[in-house]
Design an enzyme around this catalytic site. Structure first.
Site, mmCIF file in Angstrom:
data_model
loop_
_atom_site.group_PDB
_atom_site.id
_atom_site.type_symbol
_atom_site.label_atom_id
_atom_site.label_comp_id
_atom_site.label_asym_id
_atom_site.label_seq_id
_atom_site.Cartn_x
_atom_site.Cartn_y
_atom_site.Cartn_z
ATOM 1 N N SER A 9 68.078 84.427 49.439
ATOM 2 C CA SER A 9 69.164 84.451 48.672
ATOM 3 C C SER A 9 70.365 84.206 49.531
ATOM 4 O O SER A 9 70.519 82.927 50.132
ATOM 5 C CB SER A 9 69.269 85.762 47.880
ATOM 6 O OG SER A 9 70.348 85.797 47.203
ATOM 7 N N ASP A 51 70.048 80.316 47.294
ATOM 8 C CA ASP A 51 69.040 80.018 46.327
ATOM 9 C C ASP A 51 69.804 79.825 45.023
ATOM 10 O O ASP A 51 69.101 79.751 43.971
ATOM 11 C CB ASP A 51 68.103 81.254 46.210
ATOM 12 C CG ASP A 51 68.516 82.559 45.639
ATOM 13 O OD1 ASP A 51 69.838 82.953 45.761
ATOM 14 O OD2 ASP A 51 67.822 83.398 45.042
ATOM 15 N N ASP A 103 71.465 81.282 42.580
ATOM 16 C CA ASP A 103 71.561 82.012 41.320
ATOM 17 C C ASP A 103 72.876 82.729 40.947
ATOM 18 O O ASP A 103 73.132 83.001 39.905
ATOM 19 C CB ASP A 103 70.532 83.280 41.303
ATOM 20 C CG ASP A 103 70.282 84.090 42.418
ATOM 21 O OD1 ASP A 103 71.370 83.661 43.329
ATOM 22 O OD2 ASP A 103 69.705 85.115 42.236
HETATM 23 MG MG MG Z 1 70.932 84.515 45.144
#
Ligand code: MG
Length: 455
Positions: free
Chosen positions: A98, A243, A245
């Site tokens: 992440s 990543d 998100d």
């Molecule tokens: Mg993330």
């Protein structure tokens, strides 16, 4: 039992070849494979230099237990999560760290609905791992590895179903995308072009050393994005974490907004269309979130801090919107996980529908000032401090979902929470002026110090 722990708040994370080794990754693959039991699992990774290595190590473990692996290659976490659900997989495994620095990587397990597995399921995998309860498959029952292509196109099409594509296209928005040299540069620029936007990309080439900026989209590392938005006269800039998100936005003047402001914009529009709906958010979220939900007749469901907790709560109560102030927005009609590309499309949809600029949408929000503090507190005294503090404030409007959060009648609030990793208590205060926020931190720091003297 801390030596029996693999999973942190967001999967397994560690320094590559130091804390997270290939041997360990194979065994994690074996444990996850045993947990699922000869099922079909999707696997993919982000842009980190160790992504290929750990993908293959985990695949070795999964296939040795008889799981079939559908290898989706490099993609954003939300694109992979969507593919798990869309392809009716039994689950998935994502190789990503992440927002952590480039020298880290991680492994997280996904359930068939695309949401991270629950804490209880993580404990099951840890028990298999530490008690060596691996179930190896016979030589003729090993899992197969198949390539799965096309997941990004499917993901882009799915997002477009949740916004008014024609209305957005009419506006011919210009958007600058800062992908941090990672997977945020794969689907979003294509999505935006298909929505009729002009796209300028920075840090767009895939490079797992993250040469452009660190994978965590902090305001202090987004100067280049802000400057580019102004230089090219764009309507908006968006920066993703490693990543993709989480997404942090920049307005047309180059002003960087923390995630609570964009989440509040989305809440308002969502509640106008879905009166009375539930909004899931951690107790650490800004008062702005509460104010917005109150003003537009929504109902807040507070959770502990952590994105998996938000997803799990949304699933439990069938809520369609969740969010965190770090730029994670969970749009349940699409998927109940953080999704940077979906968030970007939602904001453009709101800008197109209201005819407002991003700065205009933020300007109508109440302003809060934030002050932070910390007090040293040994780990073994944290629980006792919590008890005594709660005793002193229990008659106020207080929540103990995670630490102690107190809301005051003048709109100010304070969260007093033990750090999970350091011997400190952290204090986060918010108020309509700086002095009040500062005073809250001072008052409650003093309270904590006095309590500590008595323990
Ligand atoms: Mg993330």
């Amino acid at each position: 039992m801390s030596t029996r722990k693999l999973f942190g708040t967001n999967g397994i994370r560690g320094l590559v070849n130091v804390e997270l080794t290939p041997e360990m990754a194979i065994k994690v693959g074996l444990a996850i494979g045993t947990f699922f039991g000869r099922k079909n699992l999707l696997l993919g990774h982000d842009a980190r230099t160790s992504g290929a290595l750990f993908s293959r190590a985990v695949i070795a473990g999964l296939t040795a237990t008889g799981c079939n692996v559908y290898f989706a290659g490099m993609a954003s976490t939300p694109a992979l999560q969507f593919a798990v659900k869309n392809h009716q997989m039994d689950g998935g495994v994502l190789i990503t760290a992440s927002h952590n620095p480039p020298e880290y990587n991680g492994i997280k397990a996904i359930w068939s609905d695309g949401i991270e597995i629950s804490h209880e399921q993580e404990v099951e995998i840890e028990n298999i791992y530490f008690d060596n309860k691996i179930e190896f498959a016979a030589w003729d029952k090993l899992g197969a590895v198949r390539e799965l292509s096309g997941i990004n196109d499917e993901y882009i099409e799915a997002i477009k179903k949740h916004v008014d594509t024609a209305k957005i296209a009419c506006k011919r928005f210009h958007v600058v995308v800062d992908a941090a040299n990672s997977v945020g540069g794969i689907a979003t620029p294509i999505l935006l072009r298909e929505l009729g936007c002009k796209v300028t990309s920075i840090n767009a080439n895939i490079d797992g050393t993250f040469p452009g900026r660190l994978p965590e989209p902090r305001p202090e590392s987004l100067g280049e994005l802000a400057a580019t938005v102004k230089a090219v006269g764009a309507d908006m800039g968006v920066a993703f974490d490693g990543d993709a998100d989480r997404s942090i936005f920049v307005d047309e003047h180059g002003v960087i907004y923390w995630g609570d402001k964009t989440f509040a914009i989305i809440i308002k529009q969502f509640l106008l269309k879905n009166p009375g709906a539930k909004i899931v958010t951690p107790v650490s979220s800004s008062t702005l979130i509460k104010d917005t939900a109150d003003a537009y007749k929504g109902e807040i469901e507070w959770t502990k801090v952590g994105s998996v907790t938000v997803s799990q709560k949304m699933k439990e109560i069938n809520a369609k919107l969740g969010g965190e102030e770090n730029g994670g927005v969970f749009y349940g009609s699409h998927q109940a996980v953080r999704d940077g590309a979906m968030t970007t499309a939602l904001l453009l949809d709101i800008m197109a529908e209201t005819g407002q600029t991003l700065s205009g949408l933020v300007a109508e929000q109440p302003q809060y000032f934030i002050e932070k503090g910390k007090i040293a507190c040994p780990d073994d005294k944290k629980a006792a401090v919590h008890e005594k503090l709660y005793e002193q404030v229990k008659d106020l409007n207080v929540s103990t979902i995670d630490g102690v959060k107190i809301w005051f009648e003048d709109g100010s609030a304070i969260l007093i929470r033990p750090s999970g990793t350091e011997p400190v208590y952290r204090l986060y205060a918010e108020a309509k002026n700086q002095e009040k926020a500062l005073k809250l931190v001072e008052d409650y720091s003093l309270k904590l110090k006095k309590i500590l003297e008595t323990i």
